[in-house]
Every structure is written in C-alpha cells, then in structure tokens.
Design a protein around this motif. Structure first.
Motif, PDB file in Angstrom:
ATOM      1  N   MET A 460       0.821  -1.216   0.000  1.00 38.82           N
ATOM      2  CA  MET A 460       0.000   0.000   0.000  1.00 38.82           C
ATOM      3  C   MET A 460       0.852   1.261   0.000  1.00 38.82           C
ATOM      4  N   PHE A 461       1.925   1.262   0.774  1.00 38.12           N
ATOM      5  CA  PHE A 461       2.703   2.481   0.956  1.00 38.12           C
ATOM      6  C   PHE A 461       3.927   2.584   0.047  1.00 38.12           C
ATOM      7  N   ILE A 462       4.496   1.464  -0.344  1.00 36.32           N
ATOM      8  CA  ILE A 462       5.736   1.497  -1.121  1.00 36.32           C
ATOM      9  C   ILE A 462       5.598   0.771  -2.457  1.00 36.32           C
ATOM     10  N   GLY A 463       4.881  -0.328  -2.440  1.00 36.47           N
ATOM     11  CA  GLY A 463       4.855  -1.217  -3.597  1.00 36.47           C
ATOM     12  C   GLY A 463       5.896  -2.296  -3.404  1.00 36.47           C
ATOM     13  N   LEU A 464       5.545  -3.524  -3.760  1.00 33.07           N
ATOM     14  CA  LEU A 464       6.427  -4.650  -3.482  1.00 33.07           C
ATOM     15  C   LEU A 464       7.439  -4.919  -4.581  1.00 33.07           C
ATOM     16  N   ARG A 465       7.109  -4.542  -5.805  1.00 32.29           N
ATOM     17  CA  ARG A 465       7.870  -5.044  -6.935  1.00 32.29           C
ATOM     18  C   ARG A 465       8.468  -3.918  -7.769  1.00 32.29           C
ATOM     19  N   VAL A 466       9.636  -4.168  -8.326  1.00 33.59           N
ATOM     20  CA  VAL A 466      10.254  -3.193  -9.230  1.00 33.59           C
ATOM     21  C   VAL A 466       9.521  -3.230 -10.567  1.00 33.59           C
ATOM     22  N   PRO A 467       9.582  -2.161 -11.360  1.00 36.40           N
ATOM     23  CA  PRO A 467       8.967  -2.168 -12.691  1.00 36.40           C
ATOM     24  C   PRO A 467       9.586  -3.250 -13.578  1.00 36.40           C
ATOM     25  N   GLU A 468       8.836  -3.674 -14.587  1.00 37.98           N
ATOM     26  CA  GLU A 468       9.284  -4.769 -15.440  1.00 37.98           C
ATOM     27  C   GLU A 468      10.601  -4.462 -16.137  1.00 37.98           C
ATOM     28  N   GLU A 469      10.764  -3.233 -16.591  1.00 39.00           N
ATOM     29  CA  GLU A 469      12.001  -2.908 -17.311  1.00 39.00           C
ATOM     30  C   GLU A 469      13.221  -2.983 -16.390  1.00 39.00           C
ATOM     31  N   GLU A 470      13.044  -2.619 -15.115  1.00 34.42           N
ATOM     32  CA  GLU A 470      14.144  -2.725 -14.154  1.00 34.42           C
ATOM     33  C   GLU A 470      14.458  -4.188 -13.842  1.00 34.42           C
ATOM     34  N   GLU A 471      13.427  -5.000 -13.760  1.00 33.06           N
ATOM     35  CA  GLU A 471      13.634  -6.425 -13.503  1.00 33.06           C
ATOM     36  C   GLU A 471      14.392  -7.076 -14.655  1.00 33.06           C
ATOM     37  N   ARG A 472      14.044  -6.690 -15.883  1.00 35.05           N
ATOM     38  CA  ARG A 472      14.727  -7.281 -17.034  1.00 35.05           C
ATOM     39  C   ARG A 472      16.190  -6.846 -17.096  1.00 35.05           C
ATOM     40  N   GLU A 473      16.457  -5.604 -16.744  1.00 29.94           N
ATOM     41  CA  GLU A 473      17.839  -5.124 -16.773  1.00 29.94           C
ATOM     42  C   GLU A 473      18.656  -5.743 -15.647  1.00 29.94           C
ATOM     43  N   GLY A 474      18.011  -6.032 -14.541  1.00 30.67           N
ATOM     44  CA  GLY A 474      18.711  -6.605 -13.392  1.00 30.67           C
ATOM     45  C   GLY A 474      18.740  -5.630 -12.230  1.00 30.67           C
ATOM     46  N   LEU A 475      18.577  -6.162 -11.019  1.00 25.02           N
ATOM     47  CA  LEU A 475      18.494  -5.299  -9.838  1.00 25.02           C
ATOM     48  C   LEU A 475      19.835  -4.734  -9.405  1.00 25.02           C
ATOM     49  N   ASP A 476      20.930  -5.362  -9.830  1.00 25.10           N
ATOM     50  CA  ASP A 476      22.242  -4.839  -9.442  1.00 25.10           C
ATOM     51  C   ASP A 476      22.381  -3.381  -9.873  1.00 25.10           C
ATOM     52  N   ILE A 477      22.109  -3.145 -11.136  1.00 24.40           N
ATOM     53  CA  ILE A 477      22.267  -1.792 -11.689  1.00 24.40           C
ATOM     54  C   ILE A 477      21.087  -0.908 -11.328  1.00 24.40           C
ATOM     55  N   THR A 478      19.859  -1.405 -11.516  1.00 23.68           N
ATOM     56  CA  THR A 478      18.687  -0.546 -11.364  1.00 23.68           C
ATOM     57  C   THR A 478      18.377  -0.198  -9.913  1.00 23.68           C
ATOM     58  N   SER A 479      18.696  -1.084  -8.977  1.00 23.14           N
ATOM     59  CA  SER A 479      18.390  -0.811  -7.564  1.00 23.14           C
ATOM     60  C   SER A 479      19.583  -0.275  -6.788  1.00 23.14           C
ATOM     61  N   HIS A 480      20.810  -0.632  -7.228  1.00 23.90           N
ATOM     62  CA  HIS A 480      21.981  -0.281  -6.420  1.00 23.90           C
ATOM     63  C   HIS A 480      23.047   0.476  -7.193  1.00 23.90           C
ATOM     64  N   GLY A 481      22.895   0.590  -8.506  1.00 25.27           N
ATOM     65  CA  GLY A 481      23.862   1.341  -9.289  1.00 25.27           C
ATOM     66  C   GLY A 481      25.246   0.720  -9.327  1.00 25.27           C
ATOM     67  N   GLU A 482      25.307  -0.590  -9.068  1.00 24.42           N
ATOM     68  CA  GLU A 482      26.565  -1.314  -9.067  1.00 24.42           C
ATOM     69  C   GLU A 482      26.377  -2.647  -9.784  1.00 24.42           C
ATOM     70  N   SER A 483      27.481  -3.307 -10.049  1.00 28.76           N
ATOM     71  CA  SER A 483      27.423  -4.613 -10.674  1.00 28.76           C
ATOM     72  C   SER A 483      28.365  -5.554  -9.941  1.00 28.76           C
ATOM     73  N   ALA A 484      27.941  -6.814  -9.817  1.00 29.59           N
ATOM     74  CA  ALA A 484      28.793  -7.792  -9.154  1.00 29.59           C
ATOM     75  C   ALA A 484      30.036  -8.105  -9.974  1.00 29.59           C
ATOM     76  N   TYR A 485      29.916  -7.962 -11.287  1.00 29.82           N
ATOM     77  CA  TYR A 485      31.005  -8.338 -12.181  1.00 29.82           C
ATOM     78  C   TYR A 485      31.248  -7.229 -13.208  1.00 29.82           C
ATOM     79  N   HIS A 486      32.512  -7.033 -13.552  1.00 23.84           N
ATOM     80  CA  HIS A 486      32.884  -6.099 -14.615  1.00 23.84           C
ATOM     81  C   HIS A 486      33.756  -6.868 -15.588  1.00 23.84           C
ATOM     82  N   ILE A 487      33.157  -7.238 -16.706  1.00 18.09           N
ATOM     83  CA  ILE A 487      33.858  -8.068 -17.699  1.00 18.09           C
ATOM     84  C   ILE A 487      34.258  -7.224 -18.892  1.00 18.09           C
TER      85      ILE A 487
END
Length: 487
Positions: A460-487
């Motif tokens: 009700m107050f926040i929403g449980l789920r990230v938008p679909e486009e953010e989910e497809r891109e991955g939560l590392d970048i879209t939620s935290h602005g970082e990546s576990a790996y740099h290849i």
C-alpha cells in the motif's frame, strides 16, 4: 525519496520513542532472562540459594558459537543465495542479506531481545530491557543445568544472530524482483510481530533453578512461552527459524508474483561455485547454530554437533542419489541443496535424538525436500525463487515432527528431563508428537497471518515489486547502481 522517508519514519518510530517506554519501568526492575536469570520472578519465591557465578568455559564456547552463526549469514547464506540467481542480480541478493542482517542486529539490541526474552505473557515479553537496559557484564543467564550460568550478553548476541539469519532466509523466496526498500520495511514488521513472539513462545522459560519442587515448577511453567507450556521441543529453531521464515517467504512469493519470463526463459544459477562455497560455510557455521543451543560446552552440545554433521551428510547423499536415479545424473546443486535440507531438518532435533535418529532424519530430509522443491512447488504454483519453502519449510516440518519420535529413549533419544525429579521423565511418544504438531501449526498460522498483513501494508505504501524494465535489466544496476562483475 518516498521509499527512503517511509523507512526512516518506521525506523525512527521504534528507536526514538523507545527511551520513553523504558522510563516507564522502575529503574531497579529485576534483570530478566537469558532463558532466565537467577532473579526471575518465577524463582523469586524459591528458598535462598548459593551465589551464582558464570562458567567461563561455557561462556567462551557460546561466544564462539555466536560468531559461527554470524558466519552462516555473512558470507554463508549470502553466497549460497547469490550463486543461485542470475548474474545481473548477484549483488542485489548479497546486499539484501547483508543489510537485513545489519538492520535486524540493531533492532534486536533496541527492543527485540527484551520482547523475546523477558518474562511477560505467553506470546510476548516486556519492554523492560529496551536498549539492553540493565544488561551488564555481571548479568547472568541460565543454561539447561541447575547452577550453571553464562553471561547474559553472550546470550544476547547468540540469539541476535539467530534472529538476523532468520530474516535473511526469507529474501530467497522472492529474489530478483522485489524492491529493496519494500524488503527492509517488511523485515522490520515481520521481525517485530512474527519472529519475536515465536521466539518467546518456544524458548522463554524461567530456567532450571526455578524447578525446585512440584509447586514451584507449576508456578514457573505459567511464566513460560505458549509453546513451551504446550511441551513443544525445538532445540535450535525448526519452528522459530525455518518454518517461520519459510511461510513468510511463500506468502511473499505469492503476493509479489512470478518473475518476468518464469517458465519460459532460462533462470539457471549463474555460479554453482559460489553456491557450493555458501553451502559449505552454512554447514560449518551450523555447528555453532545447533551445538551452541545447548548453551554449555557439554556432552549435550557434542551430541548436537555430531548429529548436525551426520544428518547433513546423509541428506546430501540421499538427495543426490534420488536425483541421480530420477534425472540420470548427480548434480552439485542437488548435493548442496540436500546438505541444507539436512541441516534444517536436524535443527529442532539436534540435542534430543541419538545418532541413529539423526541418520534417519537426514536420509528422509534429502528425499522429502527434493519432492518439496519439485512436486510440491508445482502443486503450489508459486515462484519461490530459491526454494525457501521447499527446503526450510518442508525440512523444518519434517524435523519438528520427527523430533517427537526419535527423542524417545527407546530409540536412542535423550527423552525429556524432569527438573523436579532431576532425572529423565517417562516418555509418551504419541503425546510428544501432538506437542510437536502444536508447534508446527502455530508457526504456520502465526507467520502466515503476520506475513500477509505485512506485505499488504508495504504494498500500500511502497509497492512490493520493481517495474518490469528494471527487472529485465537486473536489480544490481537498477536498484543499487553497481554490478557484481565487470567483464
């Protein structure tokens, strides 16, 4: 910004008002429990006893065990879960486990310990020990032997580590699509209204020194938690930790919904190497989890340690062999998952069953939990990302019920100790299994209802789920602005 403000408001509501609550209690209120202190209300009516002192060897052992339980969470659980998700979400899972552990550790000291381990009602303790008020280096906490005590501060951190890893377990059920802010607010609510009362219901009692005769035992029993009074046995957290967290995770998986592409796209683990390392750290740390729950460096602690070792090995083997027969090949994922299933199933039984009982529990856990993450998961239709319910829920239920069976002295178990007679009492297996079912049923219903309300409020107050486009891109970048790996 909205999400941040909601988090700060909720957190502030707890921490900023707590000192005022503490001031409502008398400054010289008796210290409460680490299980129970020598000055608990139930023991106050007992005749004068000799001065109590801390057992330094037991105290040192439980401090080591607390550190082992912390190792289970970070990095153990974080790596186990992290390896199971796709590479684009690795860092997000590490972050969720790490920050959940940190937040719950703070809340435990602020009010969690007080609500779980002070003498209050059958479901909650009191607020007498907010911010660990009255807990000093001299405060003592009872163990399971009369006259044997450890530092209450040691008990605080040991049980706090349990609380933190329990909340961390939940995130695996809805990994790869939940909002980070939503997870944190949910954890705050669920910890307060599900974990704390379950810990109090199962583990709070007046301590062995209160049980000097039948009348004193009756008085002491009335101060214990609801499920303790029912006679439910849970040595190290089958109900409080595993079933409790698994039900919350399952409710979350249903309410948040399936991952985008679930059932159509490959969602294979990106690094079984990390998963194997994480499972190994969990196994190692679990010795602290189970053996430490004896609260003493005793033969009972050694029994729990051996049972944890052998049940886990049996479950890893039975899962792997069953999978080998079904799919034609043994897998690393199956062996690691089986090991965790064995750890879960032996947890409530570790100090109560003999080694043969542990072997049977482990062998059954591997097979039953394999069904839990395949057949049962399909029946439920939920996208439980990392099989939290299939392993922790199914394994926890299995272990809790079988504790009632294999605790029987006739089957090599310890039986149930009678602190009035100072001997093991007569054992009724049927009655004990019913007691165990009380524990399982209460945990499922309590956690389910609390989780349902908590997820609704957060949505009700926040929403449980990230938008679909953010989910497809991955939560590392879209939620935290970082990546576990740099290849």
């Amino acid at each position: 910004m909205k999400n941040l403000l909601v988090i700060l408001a909720l957190f502030g509501a707890v921490t900023c008002t707590a000192p005022a609550w503490a001031d409502e209690k008398a400054a010289d209120a008796p210290p409460a429990t680490a299980m129970a202190t020598p000055t608990s209300a139930a023991a106050a009516e007992a005749p004068a006893a000799p001065a109590f002192a801390m057992n330094k060897a037991d105290n040192a052992w439980i401090m080591v065990c607390a550190a082992l339980v912390i190792l289970m969470s970070i990095p153990g659980l974080a790596l186990f879960y992290g390896g199971l998700v796709r590479s684009k979400n690795m860092l997000s899972v590490l972050m969720q486990v790490f920050v959940t552990f940190s937040m719950i550790s703070v809340l435990w000291v602020v009010y969690g310990y007080s609500m779980a381990f002070t003498e209050g009602g059958s479901f909650f303790g009191t607020l007498d020990k907010l911010f660990l008020k009255g807990v000093t280096p001299e405060s003592l906490g009872a163990t399971f032997s009369k006259g044997v005590y450890i530092s209450e501060l040691t008990f605080v951190i040991f049980q706090g580590a349990f609380a933190a890893i329990t909340c961390g377990l939940i995130v695996g059920a809805f990994a790869e699509r939940a909002k980070f802010s939503a997870i944190l607010v949910f954890m705050l609510i669920w910890f307060t209204f599900s974990y704390l009362p379950m810990a109090h219901m199962v583990w709070y009692w007046a301590g062995p020194d209160a049980y000097i005769d039948a009348a004193a035992a009756e008085a002491a029993g009335k101060t214990a938690g609801f499920l303790f009074q029912k006679g439910a046995l849970d040595f190290a957290g089958g109900t409080v930790v595993h079933i409790n967290a698994a039900v919350a995770g399952l409710v979350g998986a249903f309410m948040i919904g399936k991952r985008v592409g679930y059932g159509k796209e490959s969602m294979a683990p990106h690094s079984l190497t990390f998963t194997m390392i994480g499972a190994s750290l969990l196994w190692f740390g679990w010795f602290g989890f189970n053996a430490g729950s004896a609260l003493e460096a005793s033969g009972g602690s050694a029994l729990a340690m051996v049972n944890t070792w052998v049940a886990t090995a049996c479950a890893a083997m039975s899962w792997m062999l069953a999978e080998w027969l079904i799919k034609g090949k043994p897998s690393m994922l199956g062996a690691a998952s089986g090991a965790v299933a064995g750890l879960v199933a032996i947890t409530p039984a570790a100090g109560f069953v003999g080694v043969m009982g542990a072997i049977i529990i482990g062998l059954l856990a591997g097979i039953v939990c394999l069904w839990g993450v395949n057949g049962l998961k399909r029946m439920l239709g939920a996208d439980d990302s990392l099989d939290v319910f299939g392993v922790h829920g199914v394994g926890g239920i299995l272990g809790a019920i079988l504790t009632g069976v294999f605790c029987a002295p006739s089957l090599g178990g310890t039986g149930v100790y009678d602190y009035v007679a100072n001997a093991v009492g007569d054992y009724d297996m049927g009655a004990q299994v019913i007691n165990q079912l009380w524990g399982v049923g209460t945990t499922v219903v309590w956690s389910g209802l609390v989780s349902l309300v908590a997820f609704k409020v957060v949505d009700m107050f926040i929403g449980l789920r990230v938008p679909e486009e953010e989910e497809r891109e991955g939560l590392d970048i879209t939620s935290h602005g970082e990546s576990a790996y740099h290849i």
